[in-house]
Scaffold this motif. Sequence first.
Motif, PDB file in Angstrom:
ATOM      1  N   GLU A 172       0.819  -1.217  -0.096  1.00 45.62           N
ATOM      2  CA  GLU A 172       0.057   0.121   0.057  1.00 45.62           C
ATOM      3  C   GLU A 172       1.168   1.416   0.082  1.00 45.62           C
ATOM      4  O   GLU A 172       0.711   2.081   0.818  1.00 45.62           O
ATOM      5  N   PRO A 173       1.838   1.377  -0.985  1.00 45.44           N
ATOM      6  CA  PRO A 173       2.728   2.602  -1.004  1.00 45.44           C
ATOM      7  C   PRO A 173       2.144   3.836  -1.101  1.00 45.44           C
ATOM      8  O   PRO A 173       2.742   4.603  -0.617  1.00 45.44           O
ATOM      9  N   VAL A 201       5.072  -7.154  -6.997  1.00 47.04           N
ATOM     10  CA  VAL A 201       3.865  -7.709  -6.105  1.00 47.04           C
ATOM     11  C   VAL A 201       3.456  -6.373  -5.297  1.00 47.04           C
ATOM     12  O   VAL A 201       4.053  -6.018  -4.501  1.00 47.04           O
ATOM     13  N   PHE A 202       2.240  -5.883  -5.509  1.00 45.59           N
ATOM     14  CA  PHE A 202       1.732  -4.515  -5.190  1.00 45.59           C
ATOM     15  C   PHE A 202       0.408  -4.854  -4.391  1.00 45.59           C
ATOM     16  O   PHE A 202      -0.376  -5.413  -4.748  1.00 45.59           O
ATOM     17  N   VAL A 203       0.481  -4.656  -3.221  1.00 46.11           N
ATOM     18  CA  VAL A 203      -0.631  -4.841  -2.254  1.00 46.11           C
ATOM     19  C   VAL A 203      -1.376  -3.485  -2.400  1.00 46.11           C
ATOM     20  O   VAL A 203      -0.763  -2.340  -1.862  1.00 46.11           O
ATOM     21  N   THR A 204      -2.753  -3.357  -2.239  1.00 45.14           N
ATOM     22  CA  THR A 204      -3.457  -2.509  -2.238  1.00 45.14           C
ATOM     23  C   THR A 204      -5.051  -2.682  -1.861  1.00 45.14           C
ATOM     24  O   THR A 204      -5.275  -3.851  -2.033  1.00 45.14           O
ATOM     25  N   HIS A 205      -5.859  -1.619  -1.199  1.00 44.20           N
ATOM     26  CA  HIS A 205      -7.199  -2.121  -0.848  1.00 44.20           C
ATOM     27  C   HIS A 205      -8.034  -1.510  -2.015  1.00 44.20           C
ATOM     28  O   HIS A 205      -9.233  -1.413  -1.916  1.00 44.20           O
ATOM     29  N   ASP A 206      -7.191  -0.661  -2.779  1.00 42.02           N
ATOM     30  CA  ASP A 206      -8.022   0.164  -3.728  1.00 42.02           C
ATOM     31  C   ASP A 206      -8.086  -0.648  -5.269  1.00 42.02           C
ATOM     32  O   ASP A 206      -6.980  -0.790  -5.736  1.00 42.02           O
ATOM     33  N   VAL A 207      -9.104  -1.113  -5.444  1.00 45.25           N
ATOM     34  CA  VAL A 207      -9.537  -1.909  -6.693  1.00 45.25           C
ATOM     35  C   VAL A 207      -8.865  -1.070  -7.890  1.00 45.25           C
ATOM     36  O   VAL A 207      -8.427  -1.686  -8.781  1.00 45.25           O
TER      37      VAL A 207
END
Length: 262
Positions: A172-173, A201-207
Amino acid sequence: MAVALQDPVDTDVAVRLTGLHKVFGQGRRAVTALDGIDLSVGPGEFVCLVGASGCGKTTLLNLIAGLETPSSGRIELTTSRPAVMFQEHALMPWLTVNRNIELPLRLAGVGRAERQARVAELLRLVKLEGTGGKRPHELSGGMRQRVSLARSLASAVHGAADGKQALLLMDEPFSALDAITRDLLQSELLRVWRATGTAVVFVTHDVREAVRLGQRVVLLSSRPGRVVDQWDVEGLGGADELTAVDTISAKLREVISSHAAA
Ligand SMILES: Nc1ncnc2c1ncn2[C@@H]1O[C@H](COP(=O)(O)OP(=O)(O)OP(=O)(O)O)[C@@H](O)[C@H]1O
Ligand SMILES: [Mg+2]
């Protein structure tokens, strides 16, 4: 149900996770964070991970980074040591911006002149020219996050220069940034990714962010985390992109509400 990816040929994979489990604590206090993750990331592939808060996204990145050990399962990397950009910026408060960015290069034994050249280039990239002499507390939150991005890029790009594929893990950068800065950094990240062939590999909660950035979006279920679904979203634009965002958001809502109801 977990969806296992097709088994790629060995040389065709940057990261391969097989039956990955992570349990924190013991006995009645034990928390199963990840419950059998099967996932492969191809060389140079950009994969976005989405899922509810607490579903194990950070845990998964920490396992790939080697910062945590799995309770069971296997992690195979064909890349150089992964560069990580954490959810919080994790800059060294006593070092200047320049020193923070060059740290991974210094640790890797890169000479002074080359370090300076790289740092200058990275500062330009994240639009922070002129701040190299400042310390993190003198910067805004968004600026600190950009320094952190520059530092992880320094590390990732150096890994690639060593002959091995680079791997960048991002947690979540951009979530704490204003919309305009976020947009800018998303573009810069894509540019750097295309130029370097780094697997991400990029984590986000924003679809929306996941669909914009990723070639593939992987959805994790709520705790314990499993891969529930994935979508190929490469090169979508216009109406197709909006449809993908709607489809994935609906599935994410389903995952969250089924967890809440359980
Ligand atoms: N070191 C730890 N000790 C005990 N439990 C932990 C530890 N780290 C994570 N957990 C638990 O594991 C689960 C997954 O946490 P994790 O931080 O991976 O979630 P996340 O998907 O990154 O959430 P968020 O979107 O809020 O960042 C949570 O229930 C959390 O409380
Ligand atoms: Mg997290």
